[in-house]
Every structure is written in C-alpha cells, then in structure tokens.
Design an enzyme around this catalytic site. Structure first.
Site, PDB file in Angstrom:
ATOM      1  N   TYR A 139      16.691  -6.657  12.782  1.00 15.97           N
ATOM      2  CA  TYR A 139      16.326  -6.446  11.378  1.00 15.97           C
ATOM      3  C   TYR A 139      17.331  -7.122  10.452  1.00 15.97           C
ATOM      4  O   TYR A 139      16.965  -7.864   9.534  1.00 15.97           O
ATOM      5  CB  TYR A 139      16.261  -4.940  11.089  1.00 15.97           C
ATOM      6  CG  TYR A 139      16.045  -4.594   9.635  1.00 15.97           C
ATOM      7  CD1 TYR A 139      14.800  -4.753   9.047  1.00 15.97           C
ATOM      8  CD2 TYR A 139      17.084  -4.085   8.852  1.00 15.97           C
ATOM      9  CE1 TYR A 139      14.601  -4.426   7.714  1.00 15.97           C
ATOM     10  CE2 TYR A 139      16.891  -3.754   7.526  1.00 15.97           C
ATOM     11  CZ  TYR A 139      15.645  -3.929   6.962  1.00 15.97           C
ATOM     12  OH  TYR A 139      15.442  -3.609   5.638  1.00 15.97           O
ATOM     13  N   ILE A 144       8.228   0.714  -1.105  1.00 12.36           N
ATOM     14  CA  ILE A 144       8.780  -0.130  -2.163  1.00 12.36           C
ATOM     15  C   ILE A 144       7.704  -1.032  -2.746  1.00 12.36           C
ATOM     16  O   ILE A 144       7.629  -1.218  -3.971  1.00 12.36           O
ATOM     17  CB  ILE A 144       9.961  -0.962  -1.611  1.00 12.36           C
ATOM     18  CG1 ILE A 144      11.133  -0.043  -1.253  1.00 12.36           C
ATOM     19  CG2 ILE A 144      10.408  -2.008  -2.640  1.00 12.36           C
ATOM     20  CD1 ILE A 144      12.264  -0.749  -0.512  1.00 12.36           C
ATOM     21  N   THR A 200       0.825  -1.218   0.000  1.00 11.11           N
ATOM     22  CA  THR A 200       0.000   0.000   0.000  1.00 11.11           C
ATOM     23  C   THR A 200       0.855   1.263   0.000  1.00 11.11           C
ATOM     24  O   THR A 200       0.330   2.371  -0.116  1.00 11.11           O
ATOM     25  CB  THR A 200      -0.939   0.023   1.218  1.00 11.11           C
ATOM     26  OG1 THR A 200      -0.158  -0.068   2.418  1.00 11.11           O
ATOM     27  CG2 THR A 200      -1.928  -1.128   1.159  1.00 11.11           C
TER      28      THR A 200
END
Length: 263
Positions: A154, A19, A16
C-alpha cells in the site's frame, strides 16, 4: 469562502462511500456537477440517488467500473467525456506481512492505486490544458511518505501516486491547470471501519475499543483520533477550486499530525 466552483464538472473515482463520497458531497455543495463511481452498479445508483436527494438541483451522474480492469476503465473514460476537476481517489489498502504478498497482489494494487490515476489523467488532463483550466487532485496517504511495515504494498503505491502527481504538475507549466496530492492520515472510512469491525469480531471485543486501540498504537498522531472523511474532503475541495490557483505540484497534508517532518 466562495470556492467559485458553481457550474464546473467533476469526476471522483471510488466515490460511493468514504473519502470519495465526502468529496463528491462537498463539491456538489459548491454547485459542481458531479459524476460518481464505484465497482457495483447498484451501489453507484444508490449513491447517485442519495446525492441528488442531498443536493437537489445539482446534476449528478454515475458510472460503474472496476479500476483493476483496464477494459472497464477504458469504457468509463469513453462515457465520461471532458471534466474540469478530476479527483483520483479510488484505492485499495490492507494489512499483510511483506513475505506473503505475491506478484498478483502487487499487480492488483498497482492497477488500482497507481494505474487508475495514470489512465484517468492521460485521458482528461490534455482536455483541461486545451480548454485552459482544470484541476487534478490525487488522494494519497501519509503512508506514501512513512511506509508501514505491515502495509508495504500500500505504502509503495501511495508513494508512486505522489511522484506521479509531481511529474504531471510539471506538464502544466504556464497554464491555469494544477495537479496536487493530498496526504490523508488515518481516516474512519468505510474500508477502515470494515477492517476494524473484522478485528473486533475476531477478538470478541467492542468495535469502539478496537478502534481506540488501533489509533492509540500510532505514537505520532497529534489528533489522537481517526479523521473524518469530510476533513479530507475540505482540503480537496479547496485544491479543486479557482481560489487555489497558486498551489501546483504540491503534496499537502491532512494527516492529523502523524508525519513528524516539517515539510
């Protein structure tokens, strides 16, 4: 170049904005029938309407699902059906000292950043192999190669994504199905903009100044700026196409020269 994608179907997770949205838009521009995804039904509906307006005549659908919830993912897969192109883009990122990241946060990152790709591939890759053509593209990061000290959780999940894609590619031997990974560099996505804006507000500084300072701290970037999402999307669109038939099991860089290794 004609990407030979007209009439193909694609699902892009987390699309939405950022990227994912850029990828969906680029694929739709090639005539691909695109299914969008986001956590909020309202955002998905707005993104579908926006893409339909941008690319009239190209079929666009949307399915809301939170990839941290395995039940919602299972429902999404049941509704999705077969697709020719899977772009596993959805992901979490954030800055945090390693010692403060508890087990629940590690699990949340693995659910979204790793298990999203596992579950989608497990559901969609067999159909691609059976039909004799398909593309799976994982959106990883240069942080999966050079793991940042302030985003260890991450970086670890992005490293796992690279490994997952490499292993899955080996299951496609002798077929016209490929599995590849794109290593994105620092990108001015919606999430990054929100993070930088938060820092700017906390410091009482202009967003532009903080943005330039953040990228300026990266001593290895050759572009010396944030990438635009469309720059990542261009490489993904190529990998999703029949013209990329000789590229399989690869981790390709769209990192702005951040990584200093030659491979």
């Amino acid at each position: 170049m004609d990407m030979q994608l007209d009439g193909r179907t694609a699902f892009v997770s987390g699309s939405t904005g950022g990227i994912g949205w850029a990828v969906a838009s680029a694929l739709a521009a090639e005539g691909v029938h695109v299914a969008l995804n986001g956590r909020s039904a309202d955002r998905v509906e707005a993104a579908v309407a926006r893409l339909r307006a941008e690319r009239p005549g190209v079929p666009v659908a949307g399915i809301a699902a939170d990839f941290s919830d395995a039940v919602q993912v299972a429902d999404l897969i049941d509704r999705l059906g077969d697709v020719d192109v899977l772009v596993a883009n959805v992901g979490l990122f954030g800055l945090a000292p390693f010692a403060t990241i508890d087990d629940a946060e590690w699990q949340r990152y693995f659910e979204v950043n790793v298990m999203s790709g596992v579950r989608l591939s497990r559901a969609l890759l067999p159909g691609m192999l059976e039909r004799g053509w398909g593309r799976v593209v994982f959106v990883s990061s240069e942080s999966g190669v050079s793991v940042p000290a302030d985003m260890v959780h991450y970086g670890v999940t992005k490293a796992a994504t690279i490994a997952l894609a490499n292993g899955l590619a080996k299951t496609t031997r002798g077929t016209a199905v490929t599995v590849n990974t794109v290593l994105g560099g620092p990108t001015w996505s919606d999430g990054v903009e929100a993070t930088v804006t938060g820092i700017a507000e906390a410091q009482g500084a202009p967003v532009e100044a903080v943005r330039d300072a953040v990228i300026g701290q990266n001593s290895t970037t050759l572009l010396e700026r944030f990438l635009e999402p469309s720059e990542i999307a261009s490489l993904i669109t190529y990998l999703a196409s029949p013209v990329a038939s000789a590229t399989n099991g690869a981790a390709l860089r769209a990192d702005g020269g951040v990584l200093t290794t030659t491979l």
